[in-house]
Scaffold this motif. Structure first.
Motif, short mmCIF file in Angstrom:
data_model
loop_
_atom_site.label_atom_id
_atom_site.label_comp_id
_atom_site.label_asym_id
_atom_site.label_seq_id
_atom_site.Cartn_x
_atom_site.Cartn_y
_atom_site.Cartn_z
N TYR A 29 -8.39 2.83 -8.28
CA TYR A 29 -9.66 3.42 -8.71
C TYR A 29 -9.67 3.51 -10.24
O TYR A 29 -9.58 4.57 -10.82
CB TYR A 29 -9.84 4.81 -8.08
N LYS A 30 -9.81 2.35 -10.85
CA LYS A 30 -9.69 2.23 -12.31
C LYS A 30 -10.77 3.03 -13.06
O LYS A 30 -10.57 3.42 -14.20
CB LYS A 30 -9.73 0.77 -12.73
N ASN A 31 -11.90 3.26 -12.42
CA ASN A 31 -12.99 3.98 -13.08
C ASN A 31 -12.89 5.49 -12.91
O ASN A 31 -13.76 6.23 -13.36
CB ASN A 31 -14.34 3.48 -12.55
N LYS A 32 -11.83 5.98 -12.26
CA LYS A 32 -11.69 7.42 -12.03
C LYS A 32 -10.60 8.00 -12.91
O LYS A 32 -9.59 7.36 -13.19
CB LYS A 32 -11.35 7.68 -10.56
N LYS A 33 -10.83 9.23 -13.35
CA LYS A 33 -9.84 9.97 -14.14
C LYS A 33 -8.93 10.73 -13.17
O LYS A 33 -9.40 11.57 -12.40
CB LYS A 33 -10.53 10.95 -15.09
N ILE A 34 -7.65 10.40 -13.21
CA ILE A 34 -6.69 10.97 -12.27
C ILE A 34 -5.61 11.71 -13.05
O ILE A 34 -4.95 11.13 -13.92
CB ILE A 34 -6.07 9.86 -11.39
N LEU A 35 -5.46 13.00 -12.75
CA LEU A 35 -4.45 13.82 -13.40
C LEU A 35 -3.33 14.14 -12.42
O LEU A 35 -3.58 14.38 -11.23
CB LEU A 35 -5.04 15.16 -13.87
N LEU A 36 -2.12 14.18 -12.93
CA LEU A 36 -0.96 14.68 -12.19
C LEU A 36 -0.49 15.92 -12.94
O LEU A 36 -0.19 15.84 -14.13
CB LEU A 36 0.15 13.63 -12.12
#
Length: 190
Positions: A29-36
């Motif tokens: 999901y390259k267009n999504k901002k994903i935080l860990l």
């Protein structure tokens, strides 16, 4: 915002699974901002917990919950599409209730926090976890390690009460555990 919580006793593989899950989701999901993110979150509260030790369950509940409130405010400010949390409020419930704090009170203290869309519980017997625990773990208190089997039992009881908690056998080979975690996360998108 989609919230995914990774839970389990120390040594169950939460951090490793979280990193790989983040990589997978970022690639897909390259267009999504994903935080860990990780709990505890703040260095100041981490220091207080280190100084307190693992004896006062009420203080620990309040410290971890205060840390969580700060953590969630930071997450909101960063406005991610997906957040993967290495520990969340189930950790406080499972660990601090093992110290004799009433589970209902801990749940009440944490009732103001949003419920995750999915919680993945990495289940592992305590004797295996103890072999895996990193000796540099900042909360590697002997009292806590002695309680790991009770904490594991608490997690499994909590999983019976919530259909959004998916249990994965963390004794399996790492890639198998990761595939199961990905499969559970993908169900959120279908």
């Amino acid at each position: 915002m989609l919230m995914i919580a990774l839970e389990g006793i120390d040594g169950s593989g939460k951090s490793s699974i979280g990193k790989e899950l983040q990589k997978y989701l970022q690639n897909k999901y390259k267009n999504k901002k994903i935080l860990l993110t990780y709990e505890p979150f703040t260095s100041e509260i981490t220091t207080l917990i280190q100084n307190l030790g693992w004896k006062d369950g009420i203080s620990l509940t309040l410290l971890f919950s205060a840390d969580r409130a700060i953590h969630l405010n930071w997450i909101k400010q960063n406005n991610p599409d997906i957040v993967i949390m290495d520990r969340y409020y189930l950790s406080t419930i499972a660990y601090q209730s093992s110290l004799g704090v009433k589970k209902e009170w801990i749940i009440n203290v944490n009732s103001f926090f949003p419920k995750p869309d999915l919680t993945i519980l990495l289940d592992l017997p305590s004797e295996i976890a103890i072999k895996r625990i990193n000796k540099t773990d900042k909360f590697n208190f002997s009292e806590k390690i002695q309680l790991l089997e009770k904490v594991r039992h608490n997690y499994l009881e909590l999983a019976k009460e919530d259909k959004n908690i998916k249990i994965i056998d963390a004794t399996k080979e790492f890639n198998t555990v990761l595939k199961e975690a990905i499969m559970n996360v993908e169900k959120l998108f279908s």
